[in-house]
Design a protein around this motif. Sequence first.
Motif, PDB file in Angstrom:
ATOM      1  N   THR A  58      64.181  62.908  40.780  1.00  0.00           N
ATOM      2  CA  THR A  58      63.409  63.465  39.361  1.00  0.00           C
ATOM      3  C   THR A  58      63.690  62.313  38.270  1.00  0.00           C
ATOM      4  N   TYR A 113      63.211  58.957  36.385  1.00  0.00           N
ATOM      5  CA  TYR A 113      62.171  58.089  35.873  1.00  0.00           C
ATOM      6  C   TYR A 113      61.773  56.944  36.822  1.00  0.00           C
ATOM      7  N   ARG A 128      60.986  57.657  40.198  1.00  0.00           N
ATOM      8  CA  ARG A 128      59.954  58.270  40.532  1.00  0.00           C
ATOM      9  C   ARG A 128      58.737  57.125  40.452  1.00  0.00           C
ATOM     10  N   TYR A 159      56.588  56.613  44.161  1.00  0.00           N
ATOM     11  CA  TYR A 159      55.236  56.880  44.082  1.00  0.00           C
ATOM     12  C   TYR A 159      54.646  55.582  44.976  1.00  0.00           C
ATOM     13  N   GLU A 170      51.285  63.454  37.396  1.00  0.00           N
ATOM     14  CA  GLU A 170      52.383  64.433  36.973  1.00  0.00           C
ATOM     15  C   GLU A 170      51.766  65.599  35.942  1.00  0.00           C
ATOM     16  N   LEU A 196      53.823  68.057  41.064  1.00  0.00           N
ATOM     17  CA  LEU A 196      54.686  66.943  40.555  1.00  0.00           C
ATOM     18  C   LEU A 196      54.947  67.263  38.935  1.00  0.00           C
ATOM     19  N   ILE A 197      54.361  68.354  38.614  1.00  0.00           N
ATOM     20  CA  ILE A 197      54.728  68.583  36.867  1.00  0.00           C
ATOM     21  C   ILE A 197      56.313  69.130  36.994  1.00  0.00           C
ATOM     22  N   GLN A 240      58.653  67.587  37.971  1.00  0.00           N
ATOM     23  CA  GLN A 240      59.759  66.562  37.925  1.00  0.00           C
ATOM     24  C   GLN A 240      60.227  66.679  36.421  1.00  0.00           C
ATOM     25  N   ASN A 241      59.655  67.463  35.459  1.00  0.00           N
ATOM     26  CA  ASN A 241      59.729  67.511  33.916  1.00  0.00           C
ATOM     27  C   ASN A 241      61.163  68.353  34.085  1.00  0.00           C
ATOM     28  N   GLY A 274      50.614  63.803  31.325  1.00  0.00           N
ATOM     29  CA  GLY A 274      51.291  63.775  32.746  1.00  0.00           C
ATOM     30  C   GLY A 274      50.455  63.158  33.666  1.00  0.00           C
ATOM     31  N   ASN A 314      52.153  58.127  36.056  1.00  0.00           N
ATOM     32  CA  ASN A 314      53.405  58.378  36.882  1.00  0.00           C
ATOM     33  C   ASN A 314      54.364  57.127  36.935  1.00  0.00           C
ATOM     34  N   LYS A 348      56.989  61.745  27.156  1.00  0.00           N
ATOM     35  CA  LYS A 348      57.079  62.554  27.844  1.00  0.00           C
ATOM     36  C   LYS A 348      58.272  63.448  27.747  1.00  0.00           C
TER      37      LYS A 348
END
Lengths: 267, 277
Positions: free
Chosen positions: A102, A104, A107, A111, A133, A138-139, A141-142, B226, B229, B253
């Motif tokens: 997760t 940043y 990611r 990706y 996301e 993928l939300i 990941q928050n 969101g 990425n 974010k």
Amino acid sequence: MADVPHPLTRRRFGATMRRDAWWLQPALVFVLLSSFIVYATWAAFQGAHYTFGPYLSPFYSPELFGSSPHAWFGPKPAWWPRWLVFSPALLILPFPGLFRVTCYYYRGAYYKAFWADPPACSVGEPRARYRGEASFPLIVQNIHRYFLYIALFFLVVLLSDVWKALWFFDSATGRATFGIGVGTLVLAVNVVLLGGYTLGCHSMRHVIGGYLDRLSGRPVRRRLYACSSCLNRAHMRWAWCSLFSVAFADLYIRLCSMGVWTDWRIL
Amino acid sequence: MTDTLKPDLAETGAVEETEPPRPHAEPQGSATFRVWRGDRSGGRFVDYRTAVSPGMVVLDAVHQIQAEQANDLAVRWNCKAGKCGSCSAEVNGQPKLMCMTRLSELPLDQPVTVEPMRSFPPIKDLVTDVSWNFRVKTRIAPFTPRPPDAPDGTWRIAQSDVDRVQEFRKCIECFLCQDVCHVLRDHHLHEEFIGPRFLVYVAALEMHPLDTGDRVEALRRAHGIGYCNITKCCTKVCPEHITITDNAIIPLKERVVDQFFDPLGKLLKVFSRREQP
């Protein structure tokens, strides 16, 4: 020359006017991350050769249940299902693993490398649909900061492992005596690199002070924010170096335990 | 002034400007430029061979082609100093300011492609319609300062508090970050996502020590944060070296996480009266 479609038309996968080797970086990330995942999974399932003298592999630390003297709560619990393979690493490794998943930096890297979303900057993608996301899955990941809190706990545990790695059992006296082996240095370097990676994490930077618009009048918080920001600037380098170091620390202890390598004592 | 600049940079995470790489020898003789010619209905690349000399940038070559071979070639430009953000284009597939792209950085043994930005509809040749960006800007809640600190209607701010947002104010609105962002470039989500340029704009407002506005909910819903990425392509192409992803987008974010995805933090805030931004 042939006609070129309207610039807002979607390009095909891999289409680009770039002349450089844009595929090199995602390919390298793919190879390195895949290699790490394969090695870490293999090592986690071994359940053996994870300690050597006062050293404990970071893949197995903290050892909650296990057969080594490092185990916190004794041997494999009786309630552990018989059909399920037991290894102390399986109980704890998912947490630092998810901290990295997760993260940043990772990611953005995976990706590109694993999902080609995009394969590289200004290079055409394989899929027309994109949700990023903004929605499931993928939300999720928050929740990165929750894994940060766990990673901070692991960092303290690994620090205590370095302390323990300074005390070697002397069979002549039957007591533990102070010493430094190459393994001690390997574990110490690993903690420094993991510390640089964890303390410079974007979520750390936020919770330590980044959420505030005014840091003046808060000298301690301001200093901490500046330190975390300083580490954050090289977050990618910390991420890779700590990934290599944690795998190498496990490999070192494994090979010493198997008798392949000799742990040289410096002090 | 210089003495205070370095510690400020260290705290904000901004990166000092460095000289661009010059991997190739200074240009001499002539080179071929493959320039996109067309409009909204379509177009094609046309090759132009023109003389090149040391110190030339891509915009110089385009101007030379315009003067000598293609008087109707449309190109938007203004300052020729990398400060107006007008001459944004794609050189060899990379979003760049033409006035800041030296020919010595490019391999001239093969044609240099020059095309308009791909995230915006073309008007003619190298000129694109970037008006969408200005419409997006009107949707962002404006600066809302707290009441003045002094009776004369002025405010007091610590320099260290404004250093953080100062980096974002370097933006010259060249829209190269919008151009390279795959959410706009490849997925054309212009209606749902405001793009890196305007996330930087929101960050400049949201993190301003005087501002009282709350744009976090809009960031999540109307501005579509969101969708980002974190490919960092925007940071890589920024001619002002703004650390867009690390210093603007990710902190925003995290603020969205504070409000929508961190129940534990919210609970802690209730009990500990955690300081508000």
